[in-house]
Design an enzyme around this catalytic site. Structure first.
Site, PDB file in Angstrom:
ATOM      1  N   ASP A 144      36.119  36.511  47.943  1.00 26.25           N
ATOM      2  CA  ASP A 144      36.141  37.453  46.823  1.00 26.25           C
ATOM      3  C   ASP A 144      34.843  37.379  46.021  1.00 26.25           C
ATOM      4  OD1 ASP A 144      37.410  34.847  46.275  1.00 26.25           O
ATOM      5  OD2 ASP A 144      37.425  35.527  44.205  1.00 26.25           O
ATOM      6  N   ASN A 145      33.963  36.432  46.364  1.00 24.77           N
ATOM      7  CA  ASN A 145      32.667  36.341  45.693  1.00 24.77           C
ATOM      8  C   ASN A 145      31.533  36.747  46.621  1.00 24.77           C
ATOM      9  OD1 ASN A 145      33.886  35.446  43.361  1.00 24.77           O
ATOM     10  ND2 ASN A 145      33.559  33.282  43.799  1.00 24.77           N
ATOM     11  N   ARG A 187      27.050  43.157  33.291  1.00 33.69           N
ATOM     12  CA  ARG A 187      26.407  43.058  34.597  1.00 33.69           C
ATOM     13  C   ARG A 187      26.165  44.449  35.163  1.00 33.69           C
ATOM     14  NH1 ARG A 187      30.116  38.799  37.972  1.00 33.69           N
ATOM     15  NH2 ARG A 187      31.756  40.372  37.955  1.00 33.69           N
ATOM     16  N   ARG A 191      38.868  39.374  34.523  1.00 32.91           N
ATOM     17  CA  ARG A 191      38.191  39.386  33.223  1.00 32.91           C
ATOM     18  C   ARG A 191      36.959  40.280  33.264  1.00 32.91           C
ATOM     19  NH1 ARG A 191      35.266  33.481  33.029  1.00 32.91           N
ATOM     20  NH2 ARG A 191      35.052  33.193  35.258  1.00 32.91           N
TER      21      ARG A 191
HETATM   22  P1  AMP Z   1      35.870  33.159  40.045  1.00 32.09           P
HETATM   23  O1  AMP Z   1      36.107  31.781  40.532  1.00 32.09           O
HETATM   24  O2  AMP Z   1      35.177  33.234  38.714  1.00 32.09           O
HETATM   25  O3  AMP Z   1      35.204  34.018  41.061  1.00 32.09           O
HETATM   26  O4  AMP Z   1      37.303  33.785  39.765  1.00 32.09           O
HETATM   27  C1  AMP Z   1      38.356  33.850  40.718  1.00 32.09           C
HETATM   28  C2  AMP Z   1      39.436  34.772  40.213  1.00 32.09           C
HETATM   29  O5  AMP Z   1      39.968  34.286  38.974  1.00 32.09           O
HETATM   30  C3  AMP Z   1      38.980  36.180  39.927  1.00 32.09           C
HETATM   31  O6  AMP Z   1      40.046  37.035  40.244  1.00 32.09           O
HETATM   32  C4  AMP Z   1      38.694  36.152  38.450  1.00 32.09           C
HETATM   33  O7  AMP Z   1      38.766  37.427  37.873  1.00 32.09           O
HETATM   34  C5  AMP Z   1      39.801  35.255  37.945  1.00 32.09           C
HETATM   35  N1  AMP Z   1      39.457  34.561  36.702  1.00 32.09           N
HETATM   36  C6  AMP Z   1      38.582  33.542  36.537  1.00 32.09           C
HETATM   37  N2  AMP Z   1      38.535  33.151  35.261  1.00 32.09           N
HETATM   38  C7  AMP Z   1      39.385  33.950  34.571  1.00 32.09           C
HETATM   39  C8  AMP Z   1      39.789  34.042  33.213  1.00 32.09           C
HETATM   40  N3  AMP Z   1      39.293  33.233  32.276  1.00 32.09           N
HETATM   41  N4  AMP Z   1      40.685  34.994  32.894  1.00 32.09           N
HETATM   42  C9  AMP Z   1      41.194  35.802  33.823  1.00 32.09           C
HETATM   43  N5  AMP Z   1      40.870  35.758  35.119  1.00 32.09           N
HETATM   44  C10 AMP Z   1      39.979  34.854  35.503  1.00 32.09           C
HETATM   45 MG    MG Z   2      34.798  35.760  41.445  1.00 29.24          MG
END
Ligand code: AMP
Ligand code: MG
Length: 532
Positions: free
Chosen positions: A281-282, A205, A123
């Site tokens: 990944d973070n 960002r 996203r």
């Molecule tokens: P995060 O936990 O936010 O770091 O996200 C982990 C993964 O899920 C990353 O690849 C994000 O891009 C994806 N992701 C999280 N929320 C969404 C969303 N609402 N739509 C699409 N991808 C998402």
């Molecule tokens: Mg992430």
């Protein structure tokens, strides 16, 4: 779903509002599209998918950072342009050549300790980079629609989490903690389903790079050594050009990541910040705080505090963070192994492999040497101890122990410690009051005073130094929550006010005393989860 420009409409986006041909916003977009050969965008198609944004309907500005605008060379008057909100929600109306179109990058990673395979910007869309005053920054929209990496996600971010990311990235920066920045939050009334129905928003960002450990893991997992090398060379050339002279530049890159990650863990621990989702990944290759989700600054100190409601095992609890940073560096090292050891003239593959792994382990081992002394030095500074003495660590640890036992407020305990006098207990009251077990505090305070007797600085000089390292204002959950609730009613003044207070976290701001107080009772029922 296809990702031709036509998807903009099919995602329920807004009708294009015309982008002005001249003025600050138009200048900014032109600056953004002027990408150089060594930009991430120049790495090629293996690294990302080009696609346009899916703008939000009837977008409005929720928050804006003048400081970040200045850093980007964006005239702050641009925010008054009616096209501003549309642009930063993903509505790029200017004809863009394919080589300057926005992109979503691919990465993989370990989530909660388990290999998760391919993830990627599900996203987030990078618009490109701008150069201003010698600094180059990428600008990325989080929440600007689906991408090929969205998996089951809707490509959106909600207003709540977008305000939290905006406020916290700026707050962290002003605390002096390495972080990605945030230029603006754009809201829309478009509904988004999470546990409840919320509304959509986009955060713009800003960072020199959004490359994560997971980018390296991705190409390692695909056995694509060429892409791995291309990516590492990009990071080295852009951020650590001096490493090209090292015997093994890739090992030297790991060494930088170890150093920067250890330094970041010191910063987080020292202010009671919990990230919440330290998946690989973070983790930023530059050691920046990235991907603000279920983060939290601790109110009452609990070493086992878990800020993420979805983290049932407490993998990312406060006290675990440094160790997890180290674990994540192992994943990075593993991913870089195919690049290591090119300078060795060892014909035997097995021997060469052993040598390379030993090298990588040697570099990883340095983590502790970077982390522990730096944290100890920071804790001494937080206690106002200018010169190291035997027993200082024990004194700092004992304070942690009684803070934990009493759930004493993390921020206020350190801030109020500055009032303690080296001569007598006359200044103890405000910190003492944070402890239910007064006797435990008094015993510690007696040891502290005995230690302060060896300090050359007088009370006033020590207090001033302590107030420069112990913030008075942090983004407590309840402060963010109040700003979010008002913003949901279209009153964005609290987002602005809070952001302003957090710009000067170490200064006394008598008119904003309420922002430095203990959290209200309702704050303890606030829950933040991965859902954002
Ligand atoms: P995060 O936990 O936010 O770091 O996200 C982990 C993964 O899920 C990353 O690849 C994000 O891009 C994806 N992701 C999280 N929320 C969404 C969303 N609402 N739509 C699409 N991808 C998402
Ligand atoms: Mg992430």
């Amino acid at each position: 779903m296809s990702f031709s420009p036509g998807t903009t409409e099919s995602q329920g986006g807004a009708a294009a509002s015309p982008m002005p041909a001249s003025g600050p916003l138009a200048d900014f977009e032109r600056a953004l599209t002027a990408q150089r050969d060594d930009a991430f965008a120049a790495l090629g198609a293996r690294f990302y998918t080009r696609l346009p944004g899916a703008p939000l309907p009837a977008p409005y500005v929720v928050g804006f950072s003048n400081a970040v605008a200045a850093q980007l060379g964006l005239d702050p008057s641009a925010v008054a342009d009616p096209a501003f909100a549309a642009f930063f929600s993903g509505n790029f109306t200017r004809e863009r050549s394919p080589s300057t179109m926005s992109h979503a990058t691919v990465y993989s990673g370990h989530q909660f300790g388990v290999w998760a395979g391919q993830l990627g910007d599900g996203r987030a869309l990078t618009l490109g980079e701008v150069e201003h005053d010698g600094a180059r920054n990428e600008v990325q929209l989080k929440g600007a629609g689906r991408t090929p990496y969205s998996r089951m996600g809707d490509g959106r971010a909600v207003l709540r989490s977008s305000i939290r990311e905006f406020l916290c990235s700026e707050a962290m920066h002003h605390l002096g903690i390495p972080t990605t920045r945030a230029l603006t939050v754009i809201g829309s009334d478009q509904p988004v389903r999470r546990e409840d129905i919320e509304t959509a928003a986009v955060v713009a960002r800003v960072s020199p790079s959004f490359v994560r450990f997971g980018h390296f893991e991705h190409f390692y997992s695909h056995d694509d050594v060429d892409a791995l090398r291309t990516l590492a060379d990009h990071v080295i050339a852009r951020f650590y050009p001096q490493l090209r002279e090292a015997d093994d530049p890739y090992l030297a890159l790991l060494d930088e990541a170890v150093r920067n990650t250890a330094a970041l863990m010191v910063e987080w621990q020292a202010v009671g910040f919990c990230h919440g989702v330290m998946n690989t990944d973070n983790m930023s290759i530059l050691g920046l705080t990235i991907d603000y989700g279920p983060f939290g600054f601790m109110d009452g100190f609990d070493a086992n505090h878990i800020c993420n409601h979805s983290d049932s095992q407490g993998r990312y609890a406060y006290r675990m963070q440094p160790q997890i940073g180290y674990w994540n560096l192992f994943c990075l090292a593993q991913a870089l192994v195919p690049l290591f050891g090119a300078h060795y003239d060892i014909a035997d593959e097995k021997k060469r492999g052993e040598r390379v792994v030993a090298d990588a382990q040697g570099v990883l081992e340095r983590f502790k040497g970077h982390f522990a002394p730096a944290l100890e030095a920071r804790m001494r500074a937080k206690l106002g101890l200018e010169h190291e003495r035997e027993g200082d660590d024990a004194l700092a640890n004992k304070l942690f122990e009684i803070m934990h036992a009493n759930r004493a407020d993390f921020t206020l305990t350190y801030r109020h410690l500055a009032r303690v006098s080296k001569h007598d207990a006359s200044g103890d009251a405000s910190v003492r009051d944070l402890f239910l077990e007064r006797a435990a505090f008094d015993a510690w305070a007696a040891d502290y005073r005995a230690r302060l007797a060896h300090e050359p600085r007088d009370d006033a000089a020590r207090a001033a130094a302590m107030n420069r390292v112990n913030p008075k204002y942090v983004l407590r959950n309840h402060l963010a929550q109040t700003a979010i609730e008002r913003a949901a009613q279209k009153d964005f003044s609290e987002v602005e006010r809070l952001a302003k207070v957090l710009e000067r976290p170490y200064d006394d701001q008598p008119e904003h005393e309420a922002y430095a107080g203990l959290p209200p009772d309702w704050a303890s029922s606030l829950e933040v989860s991965c859902s954002s």
